[in-house]
Design an enzyme around this catalytic site. Sequence first.
Site, PDB file in Angstrom:
ATOM      1  N   SER A 105       0.831  -1.200   0.000  1.00 38.37           N
ATOM      2  CA  SER A 105       0.000   0.000   0.000  1.00 38.37           C
ATOM      3  C   SER A 105       0.864   1.247   0.000  1.00 38.37           C
ATOM      4  O   SER A 105       1.985   1.250   0.538  1.00 38.37           O
ATOM      5  CB  SER A 105      -0.853  -0.022   1.269  1.00 38.37           C
ATOM      6  OG  SER A 105      -1.410   1.238   1.518  1.00 38.37           O
ATOM      7  N   LYS A 118       1.851  -3.665   6.755  1.00 33.91           N
ATOM      8  CA  LYS A 118       2.253  -3.616   5.334  1.00 33.91           C
ATOM      9  C   LYS A 118       3.764  -3.417   5.237  1.00 33.91           C
ATOM     10  O   LYS A 118       4.428  -4.057   4.414  1.00 33.91           O
ATOM     11  CB  LYS A 118       1.521  -2.490   4.592  1.00 33.91           C
ATOM     12  CG  LYS A 118       0.034  -2.737   4.399  1.00 33.91           C
ATOM     13  CD  LYS A 118      -0.239  -3.910   3.445  1.00 33.91           C
ATOM     14  CE  LYS A 118      -1.716  -4.204   3.310  1.00 33.91           C
ATOM     15  NZ  LYS A 118      -2.000  -5.509   2.716  1.00 33.91           N
ATOM     16  N   TYR A 154      -2.145  -1.205  11.132  1.00 33.43           N
ATOM     17  CA  TYR A 154      -2.419  -1.700   9.774  1.00 33.43           C
ATOM     18  C   TYR A 154      -1.255  -1.346   8.844  1.00 33.43           C
ATOM     19  O   TYR A 154      -0.711  -2.196   8.145  1.00 33.43           O
ATOM     20  CB  TYR A 154      -3.729  -1.093   9.230  1.00 33.43           C
ATOM     21  CG  TYR A 154      -3.799  -1.115   7.734  1.00 33.43           C
ATOM     22  CD1 TYR A 154      -4.093  -2.286   7.046  1.00 33.43           C
ATOM     23  CD2 TYR A 154      -3.503   0.035   6.977  1.00 33.43           C
ATOM     24  CE1 TYR A 154      -4.105  -2.320   5.663  1.00 33.43           C
ATOM     25  CE2 TYR A 154      -3.502   0.009   5.597  1.00 33.43           C
ATOM     26  CZ  TYR A 154      -3.804  -1.167   4.948  1.00 33.43           C
ATOM     27  OH  TYR A 154      -3.799  -1.197   3.581  1.00 33.43           O
TER      28      TYR A 154
HETATM   29  C1  UD1 Z   1      -6.536   4.217   3.651  1.00 31.94           C
HETATM   30  C2  UD1 Z   1      -5.227   3.748   4.200  1.00 31.94           C
HETATM   31  C3  UD1 Z   1      -4.526   2.966   3.124  1.00 31.94           C
HETATM   32  C4  UD1 Z   1      -5.408   1.818   2.701  1.00 31.94           C
HETATM   33  C5  UD1 Z   1      -6.693   2.390   2.158  1.00 31.94           C
HETATM   34  C6  UD1 Z   1      -7.643   1.278   1.741  1.00 31.94           C
HETATM   35  C7  UD1 Z   1      -3.622   4.975   5.622  1.00 31.94           C
HETATM   36  C8  UD1 Z   1      -3.014   6.275   5.923  1.00 31.94           C
HETATM   37  N1  UD1 Z   1      -4.480   4.930   4.581  1.00 31.94           N
HETATM   38  O1  UD1 Z   1      -6.244   5.168   2.620  1.00 31.94           O
HETATM   39  O2  UD1 Z   1      -3.314   2.465   3.581  1.00 31.94           O
HETATM   40  O3  UD1 Z   1      -4.744   1.068   1.739  1.00 31.94           O
HETATM   41  O4  UD1 Z   1      -7.304   3.170   3.171  1.00 31.94           O
HETATM   42  O5  UD1 Z   1      -8.319   0.733   2.814  1.00 31.94           O
HETATM   43  O6  UD1 Z   1      -3.363   4.007   6.275  1.00 31.94           O
HETATM   44  N2  UD1 Z   1     -12.440  10.934   3.354  1.00 31.94           N
HETATM   45  C9  UD1 Z   1     -13.405  11.892   3.633  1.00 31.94           C
HETATM   46  N3  UD1 Z   1     -14.625  11.451   4.086  1.00 31.94           N
HETATM   47  C10 UD1 Z   1     -14.928  10.139   4.254  1.00 31.94           C
HETATM   48  C11 UD1 Z   1     -13.936   9.167   3.965  1.00 31.94           C
HETATM   49  C12 UD1 Z   1     -12.694   9.605   3.522  1.00 31.94           C
HETATM   50  O7  UD1 Z   1     -13.176  13.088   3.500  1.00 31.94           O
HETATM   51  O8  UD1 Z   1     -16.041   9.828   4.670  1.00 31.94           O
HETATM   52  C13 UD1 Z   1     -11.136  11.399   2.858  1.00 31.94           C
HETATM   53  C14 UD1 Z   1      -9.981  10.978   3.726  1.00 31.94           C
HETATM   54  O9  UD1 Z   1      -9.772  11.900   4.775  1.00 31.94           O
HETATM   55  C15 UD1 Z   1      -8.844  10.956   2.699  1.00 31.94           C
HETATM   56  C16 UD1 Z   1      -9.544  10.524   1.404  1.00 31.94           C
HETATM   57  O10 UD1 Z   1     -10.919  10.790   1.611  1.00 31.94           O
HETATM   58  O11 UD1 Z   1      -8.322  12.240   2.520  1.00 31.94           O
HETATM   59  C17 UD1 Z   1      -9.367   9.047   1.100  1.00 31.94           C
HETATM   60  O12 UD1 Z   1      -9.694   8.298   2.268  1.00 31.94           O
HETATM   61  P1  UD1 Z   1      -9.802   6.699   2.279  1.00 31.94           P
HETATM   62  O13 UD1 Z   1     -10.659   6.264   1.156  1.00 31.94           O
HETATM   63  O14 UD1 Z   1     -10.192   6.285   3.660  1.00 31.94           O
HETATM   64  O15 UD1 Z   1      -8.332   6.212   1.934  1.00 31.94           O
HETATM   65  P2  UD1 Z   1      -6.926   6.584   2.614  1.00 31.94           P
HETATM   66  O16 UD1 Z   1      -7.082   7.080   3.988  1.00 31.94           O
HETATM   67  O17 UD1 Z   1      -6.184   7.429   1.637  1.00 31.94           O
END
Ligand code: UD1
Length: 342
Positions: free
Chosen positions: A127, A156, A152
């Site tokens: 990841s 990785k 988590y």
């Molecule tokens: C996370 C994990 C990554 C993992 C991936 C898949 C970390 C830092 N990140 O990625 O390793 O492989 O999930 O499970 O460990 N967001 C919102 N509102 C929401 C949900 C998300 O604003 O309701 C934003 C988050 O703050 C982020 C972006 O959307 O900026 C993407 O979030 P998300 O889809 O959860 O993925 P990551 O955090 O990038």
Amino acid sequence: MEKGTILVTGGAGFIGSHTAVELIEAGYRVVIVDDLSNSQESVIEAIAEITHTPVDFYEVDCTDKEALNELFFKHKFNAVIHFAAFKAVGESVENPLMYYHNNLLSLINILELMVEHEVMNIVFSSSATVYGEPDELPVTEATPTKPAHSPYGKTKQMAEDIIRDSARAYPGLRAILLRYFNPFGAHPSGLIGELPRGVPNNLVPFITQTAVGIRKELSIFGGDYHTPDGSAIRDYIDVVDLAQAHVVAMERMRSGVGKSACEVFNIGTGQGLSVLELVHQFERATGVKVPYRVVERRAGDVEQIWADTSLAANELGWKATRSTDQTLRAAWAWEKHLRGVK
Ligand code: UD1
């Protein structure tokens, strides 16, 4: 023409199921093991339906070495693609031992059995989380990794180290570590997609569930990042494009090309998109409004990350091909299918 048999652990999951389809369509025989802890058996039927091929499936937990050993005796595997792992960042903070136990023991069992049974090729789902908050953008495979924020993420990083050390120590063992950026979307058949348990963690299922009316509004975590619109930036990669990267990684191993026993590739689009941009793009691509509110930052999130994908392009000949609009529409079609909405 059959190219060999591949053990796909976690093959009923989101990325595993899409990869199983691409492998079968590329001429591989696939054996899936999955403990169904975060997936459903109906996914196996869907894979068979899409590919018109029966799929060998075993409900096995990869921490159960004896059960896995039987499968290594029963089938002559040519390679393993190891997806089976827990993946919820928040849950890993609350229950780290569960994460270390499951994610690391599964991998160690797989590697031990591979060495014992002389199955010498493994592709591992790593990841972008291994880069932490990067000092340079885009990140290349040579960008130094940073201490992960969550158990988590640490699993990785540790898994990468375990595989790297093993590839160094056991002659003939070859590994490709694929560092995924943010996978999203669904299969164009509409038969497989993401099946989040309870409240989703990831952004796109949250967007589609809000759009379909299950959730009142989307929370945008953070509007004060040092980015053009203040929301965080990620590299969103279509799940079918991502699945195809595994097929080319497999071809590379089969043909014996490769610069070292353990290679690493970023798998993303090379484009950074902010959360707000993605939401607005979803609205434009589907014509559906997504009510949202900008709230506090989410603990542990990085501000911005996207991939330099030139190594995958040059060495694997792989590039993302699907547009964000196309993938957002696929994610939306899948959500509507799940909810029985026309
Ligand atoms: C996370 C994990 C990554 C993992 C991936 C898949 C970390 C830092 N990140 O990625 O390793 O492989 O999930 O499970 O460990 N967001 C919102 N509102 C929401 C949900 C998300 O604003 O309701 C934003 C988050 O703050 C982020 C972006 O959307 O900026 C993407 O979030 P998300 O889809 O959860 O993925 P990551 O955090 O990038």
